[in-house]
Design a protein around this motif. Structure first.
Motif, short mmCIF file in Angstrom:
data_model
loop_
_atom_site.label_atom_id
_atom_site.label_comp_id
_atom_site.label_asym_id
_atom_site.label_seq_id
_atom_site.Cartn_x
_atom_site.Cartn_y
_atom_site.Cartn_z
N THR A 1 0.85 -1.19 0.00
CA THR A 1 0.00 0.00 0.00
C THR A 1 0.88 1.24 0.00
N HIS A 2 0.49 2.23 -0.79
CA HIS A 2 1.20 3.50 -0.88
C HIS A 2 0.20 4.61 -0.60
N VAL A 3 0.36 5.30 0.51
CA VAL A 3 -0.57 6.36 0.91
C VAL A 3 -0.17 7.64 0.20
N LEU A 4 -1.10 8.18 -0.59
CA LEU A 4 -0.84 9.41 -1.33
C LEU A 4 -1.43 10.64 -0.67
N SER A 5 -2.58 10.50 -0.03
CA SER A 5 -3.24 11.66 0.57
C SER A 5 -4.18 11.17 1.66
N SER A 6 -5.00 12.09 2.14
CA SER A 6 -5.95 11.74 3.19
C SER A 6 -7.10 10.88 2.67
N SER A 7 -7.25 10.75 1.36
CA SER A 7 -8.36 9.97 0.81
C SER A 7 -7.93 8.99 -0.27
N THR A 8 -6.63 8.83 -0.51
CA THR A 8 -6.17 8.02 -1.62
C THR A 8 -5.06 7.09 -1.19
N ILE A 9 -5.17 5.84 -1.61
CA ILE A 9 -4.13 4.82 -1.40
C ILE A 9 -3.99 4.04 -2.70
N VAL A 10 -2.75 3.78 -3.10
CA VAL A 10 -2.46 2.98 -4.29
C VAL A 10 -1.94 1.62 -3.84
N LEU A 11 -2.52 0.56 -4.41
CA LEU A 11 -2.11 -0.81 -4.12
C LEU A 11 -1.31 -1.38 -5.29
N THR A 12 -0.30 -2.14 -5.00
CA THR A 12 0.46 -2.89 -6.01
C THR A 12 0.64 -4.31 -5.52
N TRP A 13 0.74 -5.24 -6.46
CA TRP A 13 0.92 -6.64 -6.09
C TRP A 13 1.60 -7.37 -7.24
N THR A 14 1.89 -8.64 -7.03
CA THR A 14 2.56 -9.48 -8.02
C THR A 14 1.71 -10.71 -8.28
N ASP A 15 1.54 -11.05 -9.56
CA ASP A 15 0.83 -12.26 -9.97
C ASP A 15 1.86 -13.29 -10.36
N THR A 16 2.00 -14.32 -9.58
CA THR A 16 3.05 -15.32 -9.81
C THR A 16 2.83 -16.11 -11.09
N SER A 17 1.62 -16.11 -11.62
CA SER A 17 1.36 -16.89 -12.84
C SER A 17 1.72 -16.13 -14.11
N LEU A 18 2.22 -14.89 -14.00
CA LEU A 18 2.53 -14.09 -15.18
C LEU A 18 4.00 -14.10 -15.55
N GLY A 19 4.82 -14.77 -14.77
CA GLY A 19 6.25 -14.77 -15.08
C GLY A 19 6.93 -13.54 -14.57
N LEU A 20 8.15 -13.35 -15.09
CA LEU A 20 8.98 -12.27 -14.55
C LEU A 20 8.57 -10.90 -15.05
N ASN A 21 8.05 -10.80 -16.28
CA ASN A 21 7.76 -9.48 -16.81
C ASN A 21 6.42 -8.93 -16.34
N GLN A 22 5.57 -9.75 -15.70
CA GLN A 22 4.33 -9.28 -15.08
C GLN A 22 3.45 -8.49 -16.06
N MET A 23 3.25 -9.02 -17.25
CA MET A 23 2.33 -8.43 -18.22
C MET A 23 1.09 -9.31 -18.32
N VAL A 24 -0.08 -8.69 -18.26
CA VAL A 24 -1.33 -9.43 -18.30
C VAL A 24 -1.68 -9.72 -19.76
N PRO A 25 -1.64 -11.00 -20.20
CA PRO A 25 -1.87 -11.29 -21.62
C PRO A 25 -3.30 -11.67 -21.94
N ASP A 26 -4.14 -11.90 -20.94
CA ASP A 26 -5.47 -12.43 -21.20
C ASP A 26 -6.50 -11.50 -20.57
#
Length: 1481
Positions: free
Chosen positions: A837-862
C-alpha cells in the motif's frame, strides 16, 4: 469610455469566439470527403474456361477515385485476362484454377485516403470422384423402415437422382420419400421394394454415380418372436444451416419387441423431450421419425437426440445443429474531426454466428497495435493523434457466411498548440487573475515497469477545478492526456525502460494555468524473456485426451530451452508439463470436461509471457455411476412408483439424456424396459399384476450409452384396490437431514395393511412450534426439502396423509439446522503475493501486487482481472463486517474517496472467467490526516456560578475530526447580522479542552456563540449558533434561548428571526423550490411579485421626495450664506489674528470626532504616546459589553488584538482570519467651524490633530475604550525656516498597509447616534466597501481622486478645549480656497508659547501623492500583547512662518465661500478615511 462602450468591447471577443465555434462545427461536417462503395463484389463459382465479373462501383463528391484490385492481399496485375472496366468492375475473360482466391476492390482519392471492399471469393466448379456418403446394403423385415443417403463432394452443390434396378426412382409410390438433401426413405417396406439401388450426383461440371446398394429381406424369424432391441437404420448428422432456412435431422430405427411392435421414436433437445404441441408448427416429425425444423432461429441451435425405445431396450443418437448468422453491424464507426495530441475512439460492434473475426485497416493497410494504437474487441483507440493519422479507417468482419466492412474518416487538425492554454481562443483580460496557479511539488510516488503514480501539492487558493496530465515518450510525437480532480494520477500501460516527458496543468472555468509542472521519468527495466508462443490450437481426440499444438515465439530473446504447458479442468488443480517440441497429446483427462490450456516459453533468463488461454472440452462418455437414492414403492394393486436422483456430477460424463428402467417379475428371466426423459425423477409402472413381487433396476443415459445399473429394488403390488371410507393412518417413518438453511424430509406411506387410499400429504414445519408453514404434496411425493431456514435453529416437522375423507394422524419429529459456515473450496489459481500500500493523501491509497502466474515481466496477456477488497480495520473482528470492492485489469489499483486518518485492511484475488483464486495476505495502512469535516457537537452554555457576567461554553468533539484535534476557537457576538470576521474570538489551546469560560459580558444582553475545531491540517466547519442571554445583576432572567421561527419550533441556523427557514428533507413542498403554484404555508409567486413591485415603487418615490427636499434646503442655505457674507464684509477686522466680528453659523461642515481639533500643550508633545496591539482579544479585556464601542452596519471596521494569556495562542488562529477583537469607531458629535469673511485672499489653512481617528473615553477618566490611531505617514515638504510636524512625533505600531487614494475616497460614512442632528454632505459618489473588509482580501470599488488634483495635507497649529463640546477656535480670518496652490501673502515666523488665538496658517502641498504609495506590510512577527496606555490629549508643536498679520483680501462672493467650505468638507473626509483605513488593514 462609458459603460455601454466598455460592455460592448468586453462582449465582442466572446461573440467572435462563439462565431468561430459555430464555423468550426459547420466546417467539421464539411471537412469530410465522401468516398463510399455503391456496389461491392460477391462470391462466385464459375466453370473453367468461362468468364467471371466481380462488380465494384465507387462514389465520391470530390474528384474521381482511382480503382485497383487485390487478390489474396496482393496487388492484381491487369492484363488481357484481367480487365478493369470503366466503372471499376473486374472482368476475368478465361477463368482457370489459378484464378481461385479472395478478391478486394481498392478505391483511392489522392490526398485524402483509400478504402477497400469486402472479400469476394472466386471458385471454379468441380465434382470430386469421392462421395461424402454413399448408399449401403440393408436387410430389413417386411413393414420395417429402409433408408439410404447419398452426398457428393462438389461446387456448386450437386443434385441427387435415385435409381432402382437401373431405373429412375420417382416419388409416385406412397411408401417412398425422396428428400432434396439426398436421402431415400421407404416405409413400410414391401416385397416389391427389395432390389438394387444407387444414386447419381450432377452439377455444372459433370455427373457421377455411386456404388450399388442392395435392399434385402431379413430371414431370421426367431429373433422376431423373442423380441429385439431397437437399432438405427439412419442416424442424424451434425448440421450447419443459415438462420431463416429449413432443415431436416434424419433418423430411422427398426427392432420389434416381444409384442411385435416397432420401436417408438422421440426427440430430445439438450436432454429435454420436445413437446411438438409447444413449437407452433415449426418443429414436426417427418416420415418414419425424422425431425423437420422450419424457419430456423438462433434459439434452435443445440444438441438433438433421436431416441428409439421398445419393451426390450432404448438407444439414442445425437447430432449438433449450428445456426449460422452472417456478420451484422450493431455499432459502426463514425467519422470524426479531432485536434492534434488528443485521442479518438472508433466503435465497431458486430454480431454473428460463428462470431465474426474483426480486423482494422487504415487506407487499406492493416493496423498494427502499439502502446498508442489499442485494438480491443469492439473498438479502436488512437491516442496522441498526429497529422499523419488522418485517413479512412475500416472495420472488417468475416465468418463462414461472408464478410462486411464499415468505413469512417478521421481528420486530424494541426492546432500548433505549445501548451494547453492555446485551446482557449480568448481569455477575458479582466479575469486573468482568476486563472489557477501552476501545480507545485510534482513528483513520482511510484515508478514501475508499466505504470507510474504521480503526486503534487493541492491548490490552497481554491481556484483550481481540475488538472490535465500530458505525457509522451521522449522519442515519440504522440502525446496522451488524463484529466483528474485529485492531486495525484496513475499513468497506465507504459513501456518498460522508457523515458517519458510529463506535464501537469491546472485549469478552471477561465482556462489553464499560465505555467505547468514538468517531470521526466524512466520506467523500470524489463527482463529479456521470450514473447508468447503463437497460433496455439487444441482439439479433443477422445473422452480422455486432447491434442495441443503451437508455434515458437516471434521474439525468443535467446535460445528456447523448453515449453511449459499448463492445463486445468473445471475442478482440480492446475497441472504443468514440460515439453521440448511444439505439440503434446494430453491423456488421462476426464470425460466431458472443459480444460483451460496455455503455453509459456522459457529461455536462459526465465519464463516469458504466456499465450492467451484456450479451452477445449473432451468428448462425452457413458455415465460411470448409477443413479442415487433409488426407491420403489407400491401405489396400488397394479402399479409401482420408482424414484431416484441423478448420478454424482463428476460421474455423469456428459449430458444425462434419460433414465432406463428395467423391471420384471420375480423368478422370470426376461425383463421389460422403459426409458424416461433426462429431467425425470419419478416414474409410475402401471398395468402390473396384482399381489406380485417385481424387481426394478435403473441406469442413466448419455448419447454414448447407458451407465451402470442400480441394485435390485423389490416391491409387491396390493392384492385388492384400496378403500377410501376413512382417513389414512400416519406415515410409517419420518426422517430428516438438516443443513444450515434447509432440511431434507423423507417419509414412508401409511401401513398398507389398512388398504386406505392416500390422495396426498401435508408437510408442516415451524420454529419451536409445528405447522406455522404448510405444504401440500402429491401422493407420489415422499421426499421434500424445506428451504430458507435459519441456521442453528430448532424446527418441529409434521407429515400427515390425506384423502377425500380428511387428514390422517400426523407424525412428528424435530431437527436443528447446522451452523452456517463458509466452506473453503479448493482453488487451482494461486493468489497474488507482495501486496503493498502507498498512501498518497488523506483519501487516496495505491495498491500494487505481483501475480506469480505471469512470469517475470508481469504483463497481463489475457482477460483476467483482479478484485480488491478492503474494509475498516476496526471492523475486522466483526463477523458480518462491510467490504468495499474494486476491480482492476492491471497489477495496481488506485483507491480514492477513503476516510482521512482511518486504518484500512486490504487484500486482492485473481478472477479468470469462472475461476478465482483465494484472497491474498492482508495489508493494513492508514490514510493521512485532513482538516475536520464536521463541527463540534452539543454546544451548550452554562452560567458561571457567582458571576453573572461570565458563561461557560461546553461542547463535544466533532464526529469527523479527521485527525488529532489540537484546539478549538469560540466565536461570539451581540449582533448576528455581522459577518463572521467581526465576531470576537476566544481560543482554547489544548485539543482535549471541551469548555471555555467567557468573562466580562454585559448584563441582560443576548449573545450568539459558535465553536470551531482544528487539527494539524486546518480548521473545520463552525457549529450551529447557540443563543444565550446574560442574567441581570441579581442573577435572574438569563439563560439559553431556543430560537423560534414563525410556524417552526426551532431554528436550524441559530439566529432568531433573521434567516428564513430552509425546507428540510422531511418538509413538504416540491423539490424544485416551489417554482410555481401556491404553497400551503405562503403566498403565491404572483402576489409576492406585486408586493415587491409596490414596495420598490414606494421606496423610489420616497427617495425622489427626499432628494428634492435636500436640494431645496441646500439652495436656501446658500442664499442665507450669501446674505451673511454681505453683512460680514462690513465688519471691522483686527490684524493680530483675533476675530472681532460676531460668530456666523457655517455651512453644513461636520467633521468626525477622529479629526477633531484639541487644545494641546506644546511642552507635552514629545511625551504623548499612542499604541495599537495586534494580539487577539481576550475575554478579560472588558468588564462588560457596555465597554465595547457600538456596532454600526454599513462601514469598514477596525481590528485590534487585545491582550492574551499565552503568546502561543496566535498559531491556533484561522489562516487569513481577521483579528477577532473588533472595535468600531463610535458615532461622534459634529463640530462647527465658524468662518468669517475677509476681503483679501490668502493661503488655505493646514491643520493636523493629535487625536487621529480616535476619541477619549466617555466613561472613567484615565481609561481608554478603544485605541487611538497614529497619523498617516505623509511625506511633506515644508517651507524652510520652520519646524516640521512629523508622523513620528507619536508612538506608532508596526507599519500597516495603506490604501491608495482611489480606495480612500470611497470610505463609507459611519452611522451616527440619535443625538447627532446633521450629517456630512458628500462631494462625490458615496460607495461602500465590499463586505470583505480589510484583512480578508478586500476589493475596493472603482472611484476617482477628489478634486481632480493632488490632495492637501492639513495642519492645525492650535486647538481649544471646551466643556461639553470640542471645536476649533474661531478666527477672524476667512477661509480661502483649499485648492489654491500658491499663497498670496508670505507668513512670518511664529514664535512663543501656547496661544488661544488662531495663528496664521499655511497650506503645504505634498512632494508626491501619499495615496499612491502603499505602506509597508504588517510584520509577521507576533506582537506581544500589551495594555493600552492612558493618553491625555496634547497639542502638537506646529511652528509656521509668522509675522505681522496683513489683512486678507475679502471674498468677492458668497458662492465662492460656499464652494471653499465644501472643498474643506471633502478634504477632511478624505483625510479621515485615509487615516482610518491605513489602520484597518
Amino acid at each position: 469610455m462609458d459603460f455601454t462602450s466598455r460592455r460592448n468591447g468586453f462582449l465582442l471577443p466572446y461573440v467572435i469566439v462563439m462565431a468561430l465555434v459555430c464555423l468550426g462545427c459547420v466546417s467539421a461536417f464539411s471537412s469530410f470527403t465522401e468516398l463510399t462503395f455503391l456496389e461491392e463484389p460477391s462470391d462466385l463459382v464459375v466453370s473453367r474456361g468461362n468468364a467471371a465479373t466481380l462488380h465494384c462501383s465507387v462514389q465520391s463528391e470530390t474528384g474521381t477515385p482511382s480503382i485497383r484490385w487485390t487478390k489474396d492481399g496482393k496487388p492484381l496485375t491487369l492484363d488481357n485476362q484481367n480487365v478493369l472496366w470503366p466503372n471499376g468492375s473486374l472482368h476475368i475473360t478465361d477463368v482457370q484454377g489459378s484464378n481461385r482466391g479472395l478478391y478486394q476492390c481498392v478505391a483511392s482519392l489522392l490526398g485524402v485516403g483509400t478504402i477497400i471492399s469486402r472479400y469476394a471469393s472466386l471458385h471454379t466448379a468441380y465434382l470430386s470422384r469421392n462421395f461424402l456418403r454413399q448408399p449401403q446394403d440393408l436387410k430389413v423385415y417386411l413393414q420395417e423402415v429402409a433408408m439410404f443417403e447419398c452426398h457428393g463432394d462438389g461446387l456448386p452443390t450437386p443434385n441427387v437422382t435415385w435409381y432402382k434396378d437401373n431405373s429412375i426412382l420417382r416419388e409416385g409410390k406412397g411408401n417412398t420419400i425422396i428428400y432434396p438433401q439426398g436421402v431415400l426413405e421407404i416405409s413400410p417396406v414391401e416385397f416389391a421394394d427389395f432390389g438394387t439401388y444407387y444414386c447419381q450426383v450432377e452439377n455444372a461440371e459433370r455427373a457421377r454415380s455411386s456404388q450399388l446398394a442392395r435392399l434385402e429381406q431379413n430371414g431370421n424369424t426367431d429373433s422376431v418372436s423373442e423380441g429385439m432391441a431397437p437399432w438405427f437404420v439412419l442416424t442424424p448428422q451434425d448440421t450447419k444451416v443459415p438462420e431463416g432456412s429449413s432443415t431436416i435431422l434424419f433418423c430411422g430405427a427398426n427392432g420389434p419387441d416381444v409384442l411385435g411392435r416397432r420401436p417408438e421414436i422421440t426427440w430430445l433437445k439438450d436432454g429435454q423431450t420436445i413437446v411438438f404441441n409447444n413449437t407452433h408448427g415449426r418443429l414436426k416429425l417427418k416420415g418414419a421419425g425424422s425431425l423437420q425444423i422450419f424457419n430456423v432461429q438462433t434459439s434452435d441451435a443445440g444438441t438433438y437426440s433421436c431416441r428409439s425405445n421398445n419393451l426390450e431396450d432404448s438407444i439414442d443418437a445425437e447430432a449438433t445443429l449450428s445456426v449460422q448468422v452472417p456478420p451484422t453491424f450493431e455499432t459502426q464507426p463514425q467519422s470524426a474531426v479531432a485536434q492534434e495530441k488528443t485521442e479518438v475512439v472508433f466503435h465497431c460492434k458486430l454480431s454473428g454466428s460463428p462470431p465474426p473475426a474483426v480486423h482494422w485497416t487504415k487506407d487499406g493497410d492493416p493496423i498494427t497495435p502499439s502502446d498508442y494504437v489499442v485494438e480491443t474487441e469492439d473498438q479502436l483507440r488512437i491516442m496522441g493523434l498526429i497529422p499523419s493519422d488522418s485517413g479512412y479507417y475500416q472495420c472488417h468482419a468475416s465468418n463462414e457466411l461472408g464478410s462486411r466492412q464499415a468505413t469512417a474518416q478521421l481528420v486530424v487538425r494541426a492546432n500548433g498548440m505549445s501548451s494547453p492554454t492555446d485551446t482557449f481562443a480568448y481569455i477575458d483580460p479582466y479575469s486573468g487573475s482568476n486563472l489557477p496557479m501552476e501545480p507545485s511539488g510534482l513528483a513520482a510516488a511510484i515508478v514501475s515497469k508499466r505504470f507510474v503514480t504521480l503526486r503534487w501539492n493541492p491548490d490552497d487558493t481554491q481556484r483550481t477545478t481540475g488538472y490535465s496530465v500530458f505525457w509522451r515518450e521522449q522519442s515519440s510525437l504522440r502525446e496522451r492526456t488524463l484529466n483528474t480532480t485529485h492531486s495525484e494520477a496513475n499513468l497506465q500501460r507504459l513501456s518498460p525502460d522508457t523515458s517519458y516527458q510529463i506535464q501537469v496543468w491546472a485549469y478552471n472555468d477561465f482556462g489553464y494555468s499560465r505555467k505547468y509542472a514538468s517531470l521526466v521519468i524512466r520506467t523500470d527495466k524489463d527482463v529479456a524473456v521470450p514473447s508468447p508462443p503463437h497460433n496455439l490450437q487444441v482439439a479433443p481426440q477422445s473422452p480422455q485426451s486432447v491434442l495441443v499444438t503451437w508455434e515458437a515465439p516471434l521474439q525468443p530473446k535467446g535460445q528456447i530451452l523448453k515449453y511449459l504447458l499448463i492445463y486445468k479442468g473445471d475442478t482440480g488443480s492446475s497441472r504443468q508439463v514440460e515439453v521440448k517440441d511444439t505439440r503434446k497429446l494430453l491423456t488421462g483427462l476426464l470425460p466431458f470436461t472443459m480444460y483451460t490450456i496455455h503455453v509459456v516459453a522459457v529461455n536462459e533468463n526465465g519464463e516469458g509471457l504466456g499465450t492467451r488461454e484456450v479451452t477445449a472440452k473432451t468428448y462425452s462418455d457413458q455415465p460411470s455411476e448409477a443413479p442415487q437414492n433409488a426407491t420403489l414403492e407400491t401405489a396400488s394393486s397394479t402399479s409401482l412408483i420408482v424414484r431416484w436422483d441423478p448420478p454424482p456430477p463428476d460421474h455423469r460424463n456428459g449430458v444425462i439424456t434419460g433414465y432406463k428402467i428395467r423391471y420384471k417379475k420375480k423368478g422370470e428371466l426376461r425383463s421389460a424396459t422403459v426409458t424416461t426423459d433426462g429431467n425425470r425423477r419419478l416414474y409410475a409402472l402401471t398395468s402390473l399384476d396384482k399381489k406380485t413381487e417385481y424387481q426394478v433396476r435403473i441406469s442413466a443415459l448419455t448419447v454414448n450409452g447407458s451407465g451402470p445399473l442400480t441394485p435390485k429394488l423389490k416391491a409387491t403390488t396390493y392384492e385388492d384396490d384400496l378403500d377410501e371410507s376413512e382417513v389414512p393412518g400416519p406415515p410409517r417413518s419420518l426422517t430428516v437431514t438438516p443443513h444450515a438453511t434447509s432440511i431434507r424430509v423423507s417419509w414412508s406411506t401409511p401401513s398398507p395393511a389398512r388398504k386406505i387410499v392416500v390422495r396426498g400429504y401435508v408437510l408442516g414445519w415451524g420454529k419451536g412450534i409445528p405447522d406455522t408453514s404448510l405444504k401440500t404434496l402429491g401422493p407420489d411425493t415422499q421426499v421434500y426439502t424445506i428451504e430458507n431456514l435459519l441456521p442453528s435453529s430448532e424446527y418441529v416437522i409434521t407429515v400427515k396423509a390425506i384423502n377425500n375423507m380428511g387428514s390422517g394422524e400426523p407424525r412428528y419429529t424435530t431437527a436443528i439446522t447446522t451452523k452456517e459456515s463458509v466452506e473453503e473450496s479448493y482453488h487451482p489459481i494461486l493468489p497474488p503475493v507482495g501486496l503493498k500500500t502507498h498512501v498518497l493523501s488523506s483519501s487516496t491509497i495505491v495498491l500494487t501486487w505481483t501475480d506469480t502466474s505471469l512470469g517475470l515481466n508481469q504483463m497481463v496477456p489475457d482477460n483476467r482481472f483482479y478484485t480488491v477488497r478492503y474494509r475498516l480495520e476496526s471492523d475486522s473482528s466483526k463477523e458480518n463486517s462491510r467490504f468495499w470492492y474494486l476491480n482492476s485489469t492491471d497489477l495496481n489499483a488506485h483507491i480514492d474517496h477513503l476516510r482521512p486518518n482511518t486504518k484500512y485492511e486490504f487484500d486482492v484475488r485473481i478472477v479468470k472467467g469462472r475461476n478465482q483464486s483465494p484472497w491474498s495476505m492482508k495489508e493494513i495502512n492508514t490514510t493521512m490526516e485532513a482538516a475536520p469535516s464536521s463541527a463540534p457537537l452539543d454546544l451548550t452554555p452554562v452560567p458561571k456560578e457567582n458571576d453573572p457576567q461570565a458563561v461557560i461554553m461546553n461542547w463535544q468533539p466533532p464526529a469527523k475530526p479527521n485527525g488529532q484535534i489540537t484546539g478549538y476557537l469560540v466565536f461570539y457576538t451581540t449582533d448576528p447580522k455581522q459577518d463572521l470576521r467581526e465576531w470576537v474570538v476566544d481560543g482554547v489551546l489544548e485539543g482535549d479542552e471541551l469548555s471555555a469560560t467567557i468573562k466580562r459580558l454585559t448584563l441582560s444582553t443576548t449573545y450568539y456563540f459558535k465553536v470551531q475545531a482544528r487539527n494539524s491540517k486546518g480548521y473545520g466547519p463552525l457549529s450551529e449558533t447557540v443563543i444565550y442571554k446574560t442574567p441581570q445583576a441579581d442573577g435572574s432572567a438569563g439563560g439559553q434561548i431556543d430560537p423560534v421561527y414563525p410556524g417552526d419550533g426551532g431554528n436550524r441556523n441559530g439566529v432568531v428571526a433573521l434567516v428564513p427557514k430552509t425546507p428540510q428533507s422531511g418538509d413538504s413542498g416540491d423539490g424544485e423550490g416551489q417554482r410555481g403554484g401556491n404553497s400551503d404555508n405562503g403566498l403565491s409567486t404572483g402576489i409576492l411579485n406585486i408586493i415587491i413591485a409596490a414596495v420598490v415603487g414606494a421606496v423610489f418615490f420616497v427617495i425622489v421626495v427626499v432628494v428634492a427636499f435636500i436640494y431645496c434646503k441646500r439652495r436656501d442655505t446658500e442664499q442665507r450664506l450669501k446674505r451673511q457674507a454681505q453683512q460680514n464684509q462690513q465688519s471691522p477686522i483686527n490684524g493680530k489674528g483675533k476675530g472681532q466680528g460676531r460668530d456666523l453659523k457655517p455651512p453644513d461642515l461636520w467633521i468626525h470626532d477622529n479629526m477633531e481639533m484639541k487644545h494641546m500643550d506644546k511642552g507635552q508633545r514629545s511625551e504623548s504616546s499612542l499604541s495599537m496591539s495586534t494580539a487577539r482579544r481576550s475575554s478579560n479585556d472588558y468588564r462588560s459589553m457596555d465597554d465595547l464601542p457600538p456596532y454600526h452596519e454599513e462601514r469598514n471596521e477596525m481590528y485590534y488584538h487585545p491582550p492574551s494569556d499565552h503568546d502561543e495562542r496566535e498559531r491556533f488562529l484561522p489562516p487569513r482570519q481577521p483579528a477577532p477583537g473588533i472595535i468600531r469607531p463610535k458615532a461622534t458629535k459634529p463640530m462647527m467651524i465658524p468662518v468669517e469673511t475677509q476681503p483679501p485672499p490668502r493661503e488655505p489653512i493646514a491643520m493636523v490633530t493629535a487625536l487621529p481617528n480616535g476619541a477619549l473615553d466617555r466613561g472613567e477618566q484615565g481609561m481608554m475604550s478603544r485605541p487611538g490611531f497614529p497619523r498617516t505617514q505623509y511625506n511633506m515638504q515644508y517651507s524652510s525656516g520652520g519646524p516640521r510636524v512629523n508622523a513620528g512625533d507619536l508612538p506608532q505600531p508596526p507599519p500597516i498597509q495603506a490604501f491608495s487614494i482611489e480606495y480612500a475616497c470611497t470610505y463609507k460614512r459611519p452611522a451616527y447616534d440619535e443625538e447627532d442632528s446633521s450629517s456630512l454632505h458628500s462631494c462625490h459618489d458615496d460607495h461602500s466597501f465590499s463586505s470583505r473588509s480589510i484583512g480578508y482580501g478586500q476589493k475596493p470599488p472603482d472611484c476617482h481622486s477628489l478634486g481632480q488634483g493632488q490632495p492637501m495635507a492639513v495642519i492645525a497649529p492650535g486647538q481649544h478645549e471646551f466643556d461639553g463640546q470640542r471645536s476649533l477656535p474661531r478666527g477672524n480670518r476667512p477661509m480661502r480656497s483649499f485648492t489654491s496652490p500658491h499663497p498670496i501673502h508670505q507668513s512670518k515666523p511664529f514664535s512663543g508659547g501656547h496661544h488661544h488665538s488662531t495663528p496664521k496658517h499655511q497650506i503645504v502641498k505634498p512632494q508626491q501623492s501619499p495615496y499612491k504609495k502603499a505602506g509597508p506590510p504588517l510584520t509577521s512577527v507576533p506582537i506581544k500583547p500589551r495594555a493600552i496606555p492612558v493618553i491625555k490629549p496634547k497639542a502638537p508643536d506646529v511652528v509656521l512662518k509668522a509675522g505681522a498679520d496683513p489683512e486678507l483680501q475679502k471674498s468677492e462672493s458668497t458662492e465662492e465661500l460656499s464652494a471653499e467650505m465644501a472643498n474643506l468638507d471633502c478634504l477632511m473626509k478624505d483625510l479621515n478615511a485615509i487615516t482610518q483605513q491605513n489602520f484597518e488593514v
